[in-house]
Design an enzyme around this catalytic site. Structure first.
Site, PDB file in Angstrom:
ATOM      1  N   ASP A   1      16.924  -1.902   5.867  1.00 15.89           N
ATOM      2  CA  ASP A   1      17.913  -1.337   4.948  1.00 15.89           C
ATOM      3  C   ASP A   1      18.550  -0.091   5.573  1.00 15.89           C
ATOM      4  O   ASP A   1      19.757   0.126   5.483  1.00 15.89           O
ATOM      5  CB  ASP A   1      17.232  -0.994   3.626  1.00 15.89           C
ATOM      6  CG  ASP A   1      16.426  -2.158   3.094  1.00 15.89           C
ATOM      7  OD1 ASP A   1      17.035  -3.182   2.760  1.00 15.89           O
ATOM      8  OD2 ASP A   1      15.184  -2.071   3.063  1.00 15.89           O
TER       9      ASP A   1
ATOM     10  N   HIS B   1      11.910  -1.576  -1.440  1.00 15.39           N
ATOM     11  CA  HIS B   1      12.673  -2.540  -0.637  1.00 15.39           C
ATOM     12  C   HIS B   1      13.114  -3.668  -1.577  1.00 15.39           C
ATOM     13  O   HIS B   1      12.594  -4.760  -1.563  1.00 15.39           O
ATOM     14  CB  HIS B   1      11.814  -3.098   0.502  1.00 15.39           C
ATOM     15  CG  HIS B   1      12.475  -4.238   1.220  1.00 15.39           C
ATOM     16  ND1 HIS B   1      13.604  -4.085   1.964  1.00 15.39           N
ATOM     17  CD2 HIS B   1      12.182  -5.556   1.268  1.00 15.39           C
ATOM     18  CE1 HIS B   1      13.981  -5.255   2.449  1.00 15.39           C
ATOM     19  NE2 HIS B   1      13.128  -6.179   2.039  1.00 15.39           N
TER      20      HIS B   1
HETATM   21  P1  NDP Z   1      10.463 -15.403   6.581  1.00 13.06           P
HETATM   22  O1  NDP Z   1       9.834 -15.276   7.915  1.00 13.06           O
HETATM   23  O2  NDP Z   1      11.930 -15.554   6.490  1.00 13.06           O
HETATM   24  O3  NDP Z   1      10.065 -14.163   5.646  1.00 13.06           O
HETATM   25  C1  NDP Z   1       8.736 -13.705   5.569  1.00 13.06           C
HETATM   26  C2  NDP Z   1       8.600 -12.642   4.520  1.00 13.06           C
HETATM   27  O4  NDP Z   1       9.368 -11.499   4.858  1.00 13.06           O
HETATM   28  C3  NDP Z   1       9.068 -13.063   3.127  1.00 13.06           C
HETATM   29  O5  NDP Z   1       8.129 -12.547   2.192  1.00 13.06           O
HETATM   30  C4  NDP Z   1      10.377 -12.359   2.999  1.00 13.06           C
HETATM   31  O6  NDP Z   1      10.692 -12.058   1.671  1.00 13.06           O
HETATM   32  C5  NDP Z   1      10.067 -11.085   3.712  1.00 13.06           C
HETATM   33  N1  NDP Z   1      11.197 -10.228   4.022  1.00 13.06           N
HETATM   34  C6  NDP Z   1      11.204  -8.888   3.880  1.00 13.06           C
HETATM   35  N2  NDP Z   1      12.350  -8.374   4.227  1.00 13.06           N
HETATM   36  C7  NDP Z   1      13.131  -9.389   4.605  1.00 13.06           C
HETATM   37  C8  NDP Z   1      14.456  -9.464   5.046  1.00 13.06           C
HETATM   38  N3  NDP Z   1      15.200  -8.407   5.142  1.00 13.06           N
HETATM   39  N4  NDP Z   1      14.951 -10.658   5.351  1.00 13.06           N
HETATM   40  C9  NDP Z   1      14.202 -11.752   5.225  1.00 13.06           C
HETATM   41  N5  NDP Z   1      12.940 -11.730   4.787  1.00 13.06           N
HETATM   42  C10 NDP Z   1      12.404 -10.572   4.473  1.00 13.06           C
HETATM   43  O7  NDP Z   1       9.766 -16.582   5.762  1.00 13.06           O
HETATM   44  P2  NDP Z   1       9.271 -17.997   6.233  1.00 13.06           P
HETATM   45  O8  NDP Z   1       9.073 -18.749   4.970  1.00 13.06           O
HETATM   46  O9  NDP Z   1      10.080 -18.539   7.331  1.00 13.06           O
HETATM   47  O10 NDP Z   1       7.847 -17.669   6.868  1.00 13.06           O
HETATM   48  C11 NDP Z   1       6.771 -17.209   6.110  1.00 13.06           C
HETATM   49  C12 NDP Z   1       5.492 -17.580   6.819  1.00 13.06           C
HETATM   50  O11 NDP Z   1       4.409 -17.101   6.033  1.00 13.06           O
HETATM   51  C13 NDP Z   1       5.329 -19.085   6.979  1.00 13.06           C
HETATM   52  O12 NDP Z   1       4.994 -19.375   8.310  1.00 13.06           O
HETATM   53  C14 NDP Z   1       4.191 -19.407   6.007  1.00 13.06           C
HETATM   54  O13 NDP Z   1       3.373 -20.446   6.487  1.00 13.06           O
HETATM   55  C15 NDP Z   1       3.450 -18.111   5.934  1.00 13.06           C
HETATM   56  N6  NDP Z   1       2.751 -17.941   4.677  1.00 13.06           N
HETATM   57  C16 NDP Z   1       1.558 -17.320   4.713  1.00 13.06           C
HETATM   58  C17 NDP Z   1       0.796 -17.179   3.580  1.00 13.06           C
HETATM   59  C18 NDP Z   1      -0.523 -16.520   3.691  1.00 13.06           C
HETATM   60  O14 NDP Z   1      -0.723 -15.710   4.555  1.00 13.06           O
HETATM   61  N7  NDP Z   1      -1.460 -16.826   2.849  1.00 13.06           N
HETATM   62  C19 NDP Z   1       1.250 -17.710   2.280  1.00 13.06           C
HETATM   63  C20 NDP Z   1       2.540 -18.317   2.330  1.00 13.06           C
HETATM   64  C21 NDP Z   1       3.250 -18.415   3.504  1.00 13.06           C
HETATM   65  P3  NDP Z   1      11.538 -13.055   0.707  1.00 13.06           P
HETATM   66  O15 NDP Z   1      10.601 -14.201   0.401  1.00 13.06           O
HETATM   67  O16 NDP Z   1      11.835 -12.193  -0.462  1.00 13.06           O
HETATM   68  O17 NDP Z   1      12.737 -13.478   1.501  1.00 13.06           O
END
Ligand code: NDP
Length: 331
Positions: free
Chosen positions: A159, A187
């Protein structure tokens, strides 16, 4: 040669993870002379994709990369890490209540807190990226009581960088000449991007952004909402959320924290509030900070006008509500 630093990335098979791990392996986060060992964690459904990322890291032959751990086991992932970047989290899906998303993330951050507390290197620095980032960081702090609270932070640097970018575009100046914008608070869209202390380097010295822009109406409304809504604008354009900018700003956050901020420059970090600026103590709140010798400190004594005061309080209220919601999910 320096000893390698172990860097954990959770959710490493996701979008941000895919952009982030090569940056870390290239020295963007910790310096061009700092070897690293990457620890990548993801959940079992993503294990195969995670292994693919590991294969690509091998194929990229990064000279600084001294090892890769790719695992779905939190204990293995957390063992010995010096820096932890928490990107994994449960995304909000259509039709889900806020409370349901919160409850999923509370349980993820509670268990990862325990794994970090037991197995990370002493003095491990933690950066939470996954949303709700401030509150996930707070839960992590609660359940990792032996990790000093100063070591647990969340990302608002994206941000912050977006605010620098908007000012640079508006004034047609280099983004590297703009400094000292502030992101206050959560955020989320309640964050307050504040330019009252921001300056632009000019041949005649630093000039206040407010004076150069000379359009308070724009600064007090459109500028603020553009920064607040930038994430949504990226999703609309890309059909995917921001990833390269999120990854880059996570590197900026850790780099400045570990290696220090330049003299006279402050940056925004979500940190544990000590009550500075009358922000309730006990929230993870984004403040202006400077960093030195691996420690951040909140910039003190900035004058806060009435307009800003209201915005600082509003985003604090939202965080207090999130905190209450998160605690109500702890059973
Ligand atoms: P991303 O890599 O795009 O995003 C990951 C996280 O970052 C989300 O929570 C997202 O929030 C957050 N975020 C914070 N700031 C930003 C920003 N400026 N722009 C985008 N995202 C931001 O998500 P993916 O779905 O591609 O990847 C998530 C990974 O997490 C996957 O590999 C999944 O398997 C894993 N995962 C792990 C879990 C666990 O540890 N138990 C549970 C679920 C998933 P927002 O959702 O608000 O965009």
């Amino acid at each position: 040669a320096k000893d390698p630093v172990r860097v954990l990335v959770t959710g490493a098979a996701g979008q941000i993870g895919y952009a982030l791990v090569p940056m870390i392996a290239r020295g963007v986060m910790l310096g061009a002379d700092q070897p690293v060992i990457l620890h990548m964690l993801d959940i079992p459904p993503a294990a195969e994709a995670l292994n693919g990322v590991k294969m690509e890291l091998v194929d990229a032959a990064f000279p600084l990369l001294k090892g890769v751990v790719a695992t779905t086991d939190a204990v293995e992932a957390c063992t010995g890490v010096n820096v932890a970047v928490m990107v994994g989290g449960f995304p909000r899906k259509e039709g889900m209540e806020r409370k349901d998303v919160m409850s999923k993330n509370v349980s993820i951050y509670k268990s990862q807190a325990s794994a970090l507390e037991k197995h990370a290197a002493p003095n491990c620095k933690v950066l939470v990226v996954a949303n709700p980032a401030n509150t996930n960081a707070l839960i992590l702090k609660e359940f990792a009581p032996s990790i000093p609270e100063k070591n647990i932070t969340c990302l608002t640097r994206l941000d912050h960088n977006r605010a620098l970018g908007q000012i640079s575009e508006r004034l047609s100046v280099q983004v590297s000449d703009v400094k000292n914008v502030i992101i206050w608070g959560n955020h989320s869209s309640s964050q307050y991007p504040d330019v009252n202390h921001a300056t632009v380097a000019t041949p005649a010295g630093d000039k206040p952004v407010r004076e150069l822009v000379a359009d308070d109406a724009w600064l007090n409304s459109e500028f603020i909402s553009t920064v607040q809504q930038r994430g949504a604008a990226i999703i609309k354009a890309r059909k995917l959320s921001s990833a390269l900018s999120a990854a880059s700003s996570a590197c900026d956050h850790i780099r400045d924290w570990v290696l220090g901020t330049p003299e006279g420059t402050f940056v925004s970090m979500g940190v544990y509030s000590d009550g500075s600026y009358n922000v309730p103590a006990g929230l993870i709140y984004s403040f202006p900070v400077t960093c030195k010798n691996g420690e951040w400190s909140i910039v003190q004594g900035l004058p806060i006008d009435e307009f800003s005061r209201k915005k600082l309080d509003l985003t604090a209220e939202e965080l207090s509500e999130e905190k209450a919601l998160a605690y109500s999910c702890l059973t």
